[in-house]
Design an enzyme around this catalytic site. Sequence first.
Site, PDB file in Angstrom:
ATOM      1  N   ARG A   1       0.650  -1.606   0.303  1.00 51.37           N
ATOM      2  CA  ARG A   1      -0.037  -0.129   0.714  1.00 51.37           C
ATOM      3  C   ARG A   1       1.197   1.574   0.183  1.00 51.37           C
ATOM      4  O   ARG A   1       0.135   2.317  -0.291  1.00 51.37           O
ATOM      5  CB  ARG A   1      -0.885   0.320   1.108  1.00 51.37           C
ATOM      6  CG  ARG A   1      -0.403   0.425   2.578  1.00 51.37           C
ATOM      7  CD  ARG A   1      -1.015   0.470   3.232  1.00 51.37           C
ATOM      8  NE  ARG A   1      -2.180  -0.678   3.978  1.00 51.37           N
ATOM      9  CZ  ARG A   1      -2.171  -0.926   5.142  1.00 51.37           C
ATOM     10  NH1 ARG A   1      -2.240  -0.018   6.178  1.00 51.37           N
ATOM     11  NH2 ARG A   1      -3.194  -1.957   5.457  1.00 51.37           N
TER      12      ARG A   1
ATOM     13  N   THR B   1       0.437  -1.459  11.777  1.00 52.36           N
ATOM     14  CA  THR B   1       0.626  -2.915  12.920  1.00 52.36           C
ATOM     15  C   THR B   1      -0.144  -2.900  14.114  1.00 52.36           C
ATOM     16  O   THR B   1       0.006  -1.804  14.626  1.00 52.36           O
ATOM     17  CB  THR B   1       2.315  -2.526  13.629  1.00 52.36           C
ATOM     18  OG1 THR B   1       3.015  -2.227  11.403  1.00 52.36           O
ATOM     19  CG2 THR B   1       3.171  -4.491  13.116  1.00 52.36           C
TER      20      THR B   1
ATOM     21  N   GLY C   1       4.084   4.423  17.176  1.00 54.94           N
ATOM     22  CA  GLY C   1       3.757   5.105  18.046  1.00 54.94           C
ATOM     23  C   GLY C   1       4.104   6.395  18.253  1.00 54.94           C
ATOM     24  O   GLY C   1       3.492   7.378  18.917  1.00 54.94           O
TER      25      GLY C   1
ATOM     26  N   HIS D   1       5.444   7.821  11.424  1.00 59.81           N
ATOM     27  CA  HIS D   1       4.741   8.843  11.254  1.00 59.81           C
ATOM     28  C   HIS D   1       4.922   9.620  12.020  1.00 59.81           C
ATOM     29  O   HIS D   1       4.338  10.822  11.152  1.00 59.81           O
ATOM     30  CB  HIS D   1       3.233   7.977  12.054  1.00 59.81           C
ATOM     31  CG  HIS D   1       2.426   8.405  11.583  1.00 59.81           C
ATOM     32  ND1 HIS D   1       1.245   9.594  12.652  1.00 59.81           N
ATOM     33  CD2 HIS D   1       1.555   8.768  10.283  1.00 59.81           C
ATOM     34  CE1 HIS D   1       0.167   9.795  11.946  1.00 59.81           C
ATOM     35  NE2 HIS D   1       0.367   9.816  10.632  1.00 59.81           N
TER      36      HIS D   1
END
Length: 238
Positions: free
Chosen positions: A49, A101, A192, A214
């Site tokens: 993706r 994940t 995260g 991220h």
Amino acid sequence: MRLGINVDHVATLRQARDNTTYPDPAVAALLAEYSGCDSIVVHLREDRRHIKERDVIFIKEAIKVPLNLEMSASKGVVDFACKVVPYQATLVPEKRQELTTEGGLDLIKNKKKITGVIKRLKKVGVRVSLFIDPLKKQIKMAKELGINIIEINTGAFSSAKTKVIENKELKKINEAAKFAKSQGFFVAAGHGLDYENLSEITKIKEIEELNIGHSIICRSVFIGINQAIDEMFSLLKK
Ligand code: PXP
């Protein structure tokens, strides 16, 4: 503390349109290297993706720092990794529908499959790390599998909705890191992590590497990737 930068989400932005070749995650990888990161991380997902095979090949050729390829234990991806031979492979669980994940690899449940994958990767000279939840039983199994690098999943800590849960998860990470270190593991952590929640994790001395994607890529949109990485380094140094 080493910092690995995950550039997957540069590719996510590229894939938002099906007819552009930009932004290129390989450019992001080079800029991250220039900013002093210790490794580049990409996740070649089974559904491709974001990161594609050619991104992994380009990035591996372009960078001098180690490439850490996050991957599932599925045959197609393992075949590809054995051909490309990244410096390191981090085995992660993967569900098609998930946004990112979710949880660490269950080494106990998947022992047989993971044993075979570790053997194949090691045979071609790839270092293997296992992404696991902060649980003693998983660390013990990693040892039984002959592995000496783990990445502790900080996802539950990062997404905690209350301080009580956050502290509970932090305690688990702290205990797991200490146990893993006492067993001779190189201990990494990630998932995260951002500019706010990082400080608690950096207090855990046994964690020697953080892998962050991220939050850094999101910040880069406004201030550029070099400054976003510099700011993360400043927090690590504090
Ligand atoms: N480590 C592992 C094993 C991951 O799967 C991911 C997400 O791809 C990360 C670190 C980075 O997580 P984030 O993008 O939330 O910083």
